[in-house]
Design a protein around this motif. Structure first.
Motif, PDB file in Angstrom:
ATOM      1  N   THR B 214       0.935  -1.169   0.090  1.00  0.00           N
ATOM      2  CA  THR B 214      -0.343   0.233   0.020  1.00  0.00           C
ATOM      3  C   THR B 214       0.980   1.095  -0.006  1.00  0.00           C
ATOM      4  OG1 THR B 214      -0.314   0.381   2.515  1.00  0.00           O
ATOM      5  CG2 THR B 214      -1.934  -1.081   1.458  1.00  0.00           C
ATOM      6  N   GLN B 215       2.009   1.178   0.597  1.00  0.00           N
ATOM      7  CA  GLN B 215       2.991   2.353   0.534  1.00  0.00           C
ATOM      8  C   GLN B 215       3.414   2.636  -0.574  1.00  0.00           C
ATOM      9  OE1 GLN B 215       5.324   0.726   4.249  1.00  0.00           O
ATOM     10  NE2 GLN B 215       5.430   2.968   4.711  1.00  0.00           N
ATOM     11  N   ARG B 216       3.703   1.673  -1.421  1.00  0.00           N
ATOM     12  CA  ARG B 216       4.455   1.580  -2.963  1.00  0.00           C
ATOM     13  C   ARG B 216       3.452   1.973  -3.733  1.00  0.00           C
ATOM     14  NH1 ARG B 216       6.599  -1.501  -5.621  1.00  0.00           N
ATOM     15  NH2 ARG B 216       7.977  -0.057  -6.453  1.00  0.00           N
ATOM     16  N   GLY B 217       2.262   2.281  -3.431  1.00  0.00           N
ATOM     17  CA  GLY B 217       0.974   2.890  -4.422  1.00  0.00           C
ATOM     18  C   GLY B 217      -0.125   1.799  -4.899  1.00  0.00           C
ATOM     19  N   TYR B 218       0.112   0.547  -4.129  1.00  0.00           N
ATOM     20  CA  TYR B 218      -1.132  -0.355  -4.417  1.00  0.00           C
ATOM     21  C   TYR B 218      -2.003  -0.215  -3.310  1.00  0.00           C
ATOM     22  CZ  TYR B 218       2.036  -2.566  -7.935  1.00  0.00           C
ATOM     23  OH  TYR B 218       2.668  -3.014  -9.087  1.00  0.00           O
ATOM     24  N   GLY B 219      -2.838   0.870  -3.616  1.00  0.00           N
ATOM     25  CA  GLY B 219      -4.043   1.195  -2.777  1.00  0.00           C
ATOM     26  C   GLY B 219      -3.392   2.148  -1.665  1.00  0.00           C
ATOM     27  N   ASN B 220      -2.802   3.127  -2.021  1.00  0.00           N
ATOM     28  CA  ASN B 220      -2.072   4.028  -1.117  1.00  0.00           C
ATOM     29  C   ASN B 220      -3.051   4.682  -0.515  1.00  0.00           C
ATOM     30  OD1 ASN B 220      -0.302   5.644   0.349  1.00  0.00           O
ATOM     31  ND2 ASN B 220       0.648   6.465  -1.433  1.00  0.00           N
ATOM     32  N   ASN B 221      -3.052   4.983   1.061  1.00  0.00           N
ATOM     33  CA  ASN B 221      -4.047   5.862   1.826  1.00  0.00           C
ATOM     34  C   ASN B 221      -3.055   6.864   2.841  1.00  0.00           C
ATOM     35  OD1 ASN B 221      -3.175   3.784   3.978  1.00  0.00           O
ATOM     36  ND2 ASN B 221      -4.742   2.563   2.939  1.00  0.00           N
ATOM     37  N   LEU B 292      -2.017  -0.739   8.743  1.00  0.00           N
ATOM     38  CA  LEU B 292      -1.982  -0.304   7.250  1.00  0.00           C
ATOM     39  C   LEU B 292      -3.085  -1.099   6.297  1.00  0.00           C
ATOM     40  CD1 LEU B 292       1.911  -0.147   6.215  1.00  0.00           C
ATOM     41  CD2 LEU B 292       0.169   1.809   6.712  1.00  0.00           C
ATOM     42  N   VAL B 293      -3.084  -2.483   6.615  1.00  0.00           N
ATOM     43  CA  VAL B 293      -3.900  -3.358   6.076  1.00  0.00           C
ATOM     44  C   VAL B 293      -5.242  -3.062   6.346  1.00  0.00           C
ATOM     45  CG1 VAL B 293      -4.635  -5.699   5.293  1.00  0.00           C
ATOM     46  CG2 VAL B 293      -2.096  -4.995   5.412  1.00  0.00           C
ATOM     47  N   ASP B 294      -5.433  -2.968   7.724  1.00  0.00           N
ATOM     48  CA  ASP B 294      -6.913  -2.543   7.955  1.00  0.00           C
ATOM     49  C   ASP B 294      -7.636  -1.377   7.433  1.00  0.00           C
ATOM     50  OD1 ASP B 294      -9.340  -2.273   9.936  1.00  0.00           O
ATOM     51  OD2 ASP B 294      -8.062  -0.906  10.978  1.00  0.00           O
ATOM     52  N   ARG B 295      -6.586  -0.401   7.400  1.00  0.00           N
ATOM     53  CA  ARG B 295      -7.171   0.794   6.787  1.00  0.00           C
ATOM     54  C   ARG B 295      -7.518   0.524   5.099  1.00  0.00           C
ATOM     55  NH1 ARG B 295      -8.913   3.789   4.184  1.00  0.00           N
ATOM     56  NH2 ARG B 295      -9.163   6.047   3.785  1.00  0.00           N
ATOM     57  N   ALA B 296      -6.415   0.010   4.553  1.00  0.00           N
ATOM     58  CA  ALA B 296      -6.761  -0.395   3.209  1.00  0.00           C
ATOM     59  C   ALA B 296      -8.085  -1.268   2.756  1.00  0.00           C
ATOM     60  CB  ALA B 296      -5.485  -1.463   2.476  1.00  0.00           C
ATOM     61  N   LEU B 297      -8.440  -1.823   3.742  1.00  0.00           N
ATOM     62  CA  LEU B 297      -9.735  -2.769   3.606  1.00  0.00           C
ATOM     63  C   LEU B 297     -10.961  -1.971   3.906  1.00  0.00           C
ATOM     64  CD1 LEU B 297      -8.488  -6.217   5.474  1.00  0.00           C
ATOM     65  CD2 LEU B 297      -8.978  -5.787   2.878  1.00  0.00           C
ATOM     66  N   ARG B 298     -10.627  -0.908   4.488  1.00  0.00           N
ATOM     67  CA  ARG B 298     -11.900  -0.003   4.670  1.00  0.00           C
ATOM     68  C   ARG B 298     -12.032   0.668   3.541  1.00  0.00           C
ATOM     69  NH1 ARG B 298     -11.236   3.243   9.580  1.00  0.00           N
ATOM     70  NH2 ARG B 298     -13.544   3.609   9.788  1.00  0.00           N
ATOM     71  N   ALA B 299     -11.677   0.568   2.473  1.00  0.00           N
ATOM     72  CA  ALA B 299     -11.748   1.386   1.209  1.00  0.00           C
ATOM     73  C   ALA B 299     -13.296   1.423   0.716  1.00  0.00           C
ATOM     74  CB  ALA B 299     -11.019   0.864  -0.022  1.00  0.00           C
ATOM     75  N   ASP B 300     -14.074   0.377   0.969  1.00  0.00           N
ATOM     76  CA  ASP B 300     -15.322   0.572   0.435  1.00  0.00           C
ATOM     77  C   ASP B 300     -16.346   1.695   1.315  1.00  0.00           C
ATOM     78  OD1 ASP B 300     -17.366  -0.388  -1.024  1.00  0.00           O
ATOM     79  OD2 ASP B 300     -18.007  -1.827   0.626  1.00  0.00           O
ATOM     80  N   GLU B 301     -16.015   1.459   2.669  1.00  0.00           N
ATOM     81  CA  GLU B 301     -16.516   2.377   3.814  1.00  0.00           C
ATOM     82  C   GLU B 301     -16.340   4.005   3.194  1.00  0.00           C
ATOM     83  OE1 GLU B 301     -15.654   2.740   8.048  1.00  0.00           O
ATOM     84  OE2 GLU B 301     -15.029   0.699   7.297  1.00  0.00           O
ATOM     85  N   PHE B 302     -15.392   4.209   2.525  1.00  0.00           N
ATOM     86  CA  PHE B 302     -14.980   5.605   2.237  1.00  0.00           C
ATOM     87  C   PHE B 302     -15.053   5.861   0.697  1.00  0.00           C
ATOM     88  CE2 PHE B 302     -12.253   4.789   6.051  1.00  0.00           C
ATOM     89  CZ  PHE B 302     -13.011   5.640   6.976  1.00  0.00           C
ATOM     90  N   ALA B 303     -15.729   4.868  -0.078  1.00  0.00           N
ATOM     91  CA  ALA B 303     -15.985   5.206  -1.636  1.00  0.00           C
ATOM     92  C   ALA B 303     -14.797   5.149  -2.447  1.00  0.00           C
ATOM     93  CB  ALA B 303     -17.104   6.097  -1.765  1.00  0.00           C
ATOM     94  N   GLU B 304     -13.572   4.533  -1.658  1.00  0.00           N
ATOM     95  CA  GLU B 304     -12.501   4.539  -2.511  1.00  0.00           C
ATOM     96  C   GLU B 304     -12.592   3.497  -3.483  1.00  0.00           C
ATOM     97  OE1 GLU B 304      -9.541   6.292   1.177  1.00  0.00           O
ATOM     98  OE2 GLU B 304      -9.910   3.940   0.627  1.00  0.00           O
ATOM     99  N   PRO B 305     -11.901   3.769  -4.745  1.00  0.00           N
ATOM    100  CA  PRO B 305     -11.713   2.518  -5.614  1.00  0.00           C
ATOM    101  C   PRO B 305     -10.990   1.466  -4.977  1.00  0.00           C
ATOM    102  CG  PRO B 305     -10.230   4.263  -6.337  1.00  0.00           C
ATOM    103  CD  PRO B 305     -11.152   4.822  -5.236  1.00  0.00           C
ATOM    104  N   ILE B 306     -11.564  -0.018  -5.388  1.00  0.00           N
ATOM    105  CA  ILE B 306     -10.856  -1.192  -4.853  1.00  0.00           C
ATOM    106  C   ILE B 306     -10.097  -1.707  -6.124  1.00  0.00           C
ATOM    107  CG2 ILE B 306     -11.134  -3.309  -3.900  1.00  0.00           C
ATOM    108  CD1 ILE B 306     -13.542  -2.209  -2.383  1.00  0.00           C
TER     109      ILE B 306
END
Lengths: 309, 370
Positions: B214-221, B292-306
């Motif tokens: 996620t830090q390298r850009g695959y689902g960065n938050n 980091l992964v917990d936040r990445a998995l919340r993408a749906d909650e914040f309407a972020e593209p998965i």
């Protein structure tokens, strides 16, 4: 030079009931857990071929090594049962030995190599050649319970596909085989349709065994521990291997017979006997082979044998 | 000539004797004690307790000894034991704000209530092999500070919350049933409680790789390490016959709260968001990766593209457990010759159809690539 390959020789009659280890419940699982598994089994029997989620436990054997089958067996076994465990059709393969030891240790039940003497048979990758009866339960160890998994990796999707009976992708996949290779190339874990409704993974048995599942008098239970699913085929239920009218389902055949017992109707293992790649064929079902030899059937002994033994 | 053997039972027995012998190693070297492992391999013990989901340093040390230091095997041993334990009930939620802190650092504020407390850490060591240690050097004892740590150390996230700058954490109702990953089979989509349970038990390496991705850009938050704290918390349990909670023990935990950037959406004003990690013992790397992964998995909650693997709930959760993964990968060692024979029959038939010889010396032993 002699070639040593693992294969049982003389008969092993029902072994005496062994002493159970202290400190664990009968058949390892606590009664509450067994009840939970039995409820899942009842649901599975009521809806043939449907994968019932269950609270699979961590077993003292590794996931992928039969934990689903072990939990199902533990839930249905009683002190009076006689257990047979096979892997690749044989009772003496290491994993089968190990699972049999586990139940001998935790349940103290009688174990046997003889298909006809067993009330419960736990298996990995084979169905015995000897037809099973109404008094028997066949428990399959299942690695991937989802027949659609290779086509759709997501559980959330495949559950919907089953609910809607949307099996088009499976037929397309089989058709693509025919278009590319002229035949369906799946040789094991060949998909079946149960009771005209659910498409089901028969576990990685060779397709040779698929017809035995159809209207089998014995209850067939399937346990997938890691994937936390149980499914079932009740006795005398239709199990149809998927096919097309112009490409009907067919099973493996061999030109050879078993080198030991001469059987021409059983599933054969290919054994390489020298470094030139010389092959001999022997029954995969070691009990069936032994029974035939005891009845006086003789094979040709295989290559380099100088004729029948 | 074919000679039949029947050796499975004996072979297994012999193999296990040999295993015990190899575990012991050279008998002239003194045997490890559980106390030595517990005291001197404490981070291994902590990892085994965390991923084994059982807080028992003594049993974790035994598992490590029995597994010859193979931590995934030790985790498996502890898990298999854990399954046999009865359940008395569900404890009260632990209060990490009331933690007796050994270490607490924040990357978002230079100073904050409770202060920065470095504690014991590899962070600023020079990674030079210490040859004096090889000789069994006695280390100096760390001095005790003249005054204690400030009591009460509010969470950084709570400080941000005063201004409404971070999303509020809404606890579930006390009587809401808690999903138990070890008793129920997972369903997707999963709720956050199920996800956090899965991540807490998940393999450290798996989470580290996913968090890193996620830090390298695959689902960065855009994470900031809001706070990492390690220390002791009380475990409380309210027995039915008493009606009020009593303290039944104390455990060491590591907690990580990541503060993540978020621009806001049509329904939510701009505010920071959270990722959460918690482990038994001192497992800092794991707690941070988990957050980091917990936040990445919340993408749906914040309407972020998965779009990235770390945001894909089913992919992350279904493959995080190293007991499951290790078992299934290694089951390939089991005999598969029945299925392989079925494949041989098929491949030979296909080759025959393609006009290739199947019985020549070159094709007698087909390629075993499958």
């Amino acid at each position: 030079m002699s070639t040593v390959i693992p294969h049982p020789t003389a008969s092993t009659a029902t072994e005496a009931t062994q002493a159970r280890i202290e400190g664990y419940n009968f058949a390892y699982l606590d009664e509450q857990t067994k009840r939970m598994i039995r409820r899942a089994i009842l649901k599975a029997v009521a809806v043939p071929g449907y994968q019932v989620p269950f609270g699979s436990r961590e077993m003292p054997l590794p996931y992928g090594w039969g934990t689903g089958g072990i939990q199902v067996t533990a839930a249905v076994i009683g002190p009076d049962d006689t257990l047979k465990v096979i892997d690749q059709g044989a009772d003496d393969t290491t994993n089968a030995v190990n699972i049999r030891r586990f139940f001998a240790k935790t349940a103290g039940v009688a174990t046997t190599d003889r298909t006809v003497d067993a009330s419960i048979i736990q298996t990995r990758h084979r169905i015995p050649e000897t037809p099973l009866t109404e008094d028997q339960i066949l428990v399959y160890q299942v690695p991937i319970p989802e027949p659609l998994r290779q086509l759709e990796p997501r559980e959330s999707e495949t559950r919907k596909m089953h609910a809607l009976e949307e099996y088009g992708v499976m037929h397309v996949s089989l058709y693509e085989d025919i278009a590319k290779f002229g035949r369906i190339t799946r040789s094991y874990n060949y998909p079946v349709r149960v009771n005209g409704r659910y498409v089901m993974a028969p576990s990685p048995i060779p397709k040779f065994d698929n017809p035995k599942m159809d209207r089998m008098p014995a209850l067939q239970l399937f346990g997938a521990g890691r994937e936390k699913r149980i499914y079932a085929v009740p006795p005398y239920t239709e199990v149809k291997s998927l096919d097309f009218e112009d490409h009907p389902f067919e099973v493996e055949t061999w030109e050879e017979n078993c080198a030991l017992c001469g059987a021409g109707d059983s599933y054969l293992d290919e054994v390489i006997v020298d470094d030139q790649g010389t092959k001999m064929y022997v029954c995969s079902d070691s009990d069936y082979c032994r029974e035939r030899r005891e009845a006086g059937h003789v094979g040709d002994g295989g290559p380099n044998s100088g004729g029948p033994q | 000539m074919y000679v039949a053997v029947k050796g499975g039972d004996q072979a297994i027995e012999n193999s296990q004797k040999l295993l015990a012998e190899e575990r012991r190693g050279d008998p002239r070297v003194p045997e490890l004690t559980l106390a030595q492992i517990r005291e001197q391999m404490s981070l291994a013990v902590d990892r085994v307790m965390t991923e084994g989901s059982l807080y028992d340093p003594e049993l974790a040390a035994l598992a490590i000894k029995q597994a010859r230091g193979d931590l995934v095997e030790a985790i498996f041993l502890l898990r298999a034991y854990r399954t046999t334990l009865p359940r008395f009930g569900i404890g009260e939620p632990i209060d990490t704000a009331a933690m007796a802190v050994r270490r607490r650092i924040s990357a978002t504020y230079k100073d904050l209530p409770g202060g920065q407390l470095l504690g014991a850490s590899f962070d600023y060591t020079h990674r030079l092999l210490d040859f004096a240690l090889a000789a069994g050097d006695e280390r100096p004892v760390a001095e005790i500070a003249p005054e204690g740590v400030e009591p009460g150390m509010p969470h950084v996230a709570d400080i941000l919350n005063h201004e409404g700058l971070i999303e509020a954490e809404e606890p579930d109702a006390d009587d809401a049933p808690v999903f138990d990953l070890t008793r129920e089979s997972p369903r997707y989509p999963a709720d956050r409680a199920a996800r956090l349970q899965n991540l807490a038990r998940g393999d450290e390496g798996w989470l580290l790789g996913l968090g890193y991705s996620t830090q390298r850009g695959y689902g960065n938050n855009h994470p900031f390490a809001g706070e990492i704290r390690v220390g002791e918390v009380a475990v409380e349990f309210a027995p039915e016959e008493l009606g009020f909670p009593i303290e039944i023990g104390e455990i060491t935990v590591t907690e990580c709260q990541m503060v993540n950037q978020f621009k806001g959406s049509a329904n939510v004003p701009p505010q920071f968001t959270r990722g959460y990690g918690l482990t038994f013992g001192h497992c800092e790397r794991k707690a941070m990766a988990m957050a980091l992964v917990d936040r990445a998995l919340r993408a749906d909650e914040f309407a972020e593209p998965i779009e990235a693997p770390a945001q894909d709930e089913e992919f992350v959760m279904a493959h995080s457990d190293n007991v499951e993964a290790s078992g299934f990968v290694q089951h390939l060692k089991l005999p598969h010759y029945v299925d392989f024979q079925a494949e041989l029959v098929t491949v030979r038939a296909l080759r025959r159809k393609a006009g290739l010889a199947v019985d020549g010396p070159d094709s007698a032993v087909p390629d075993a690539a499958e």
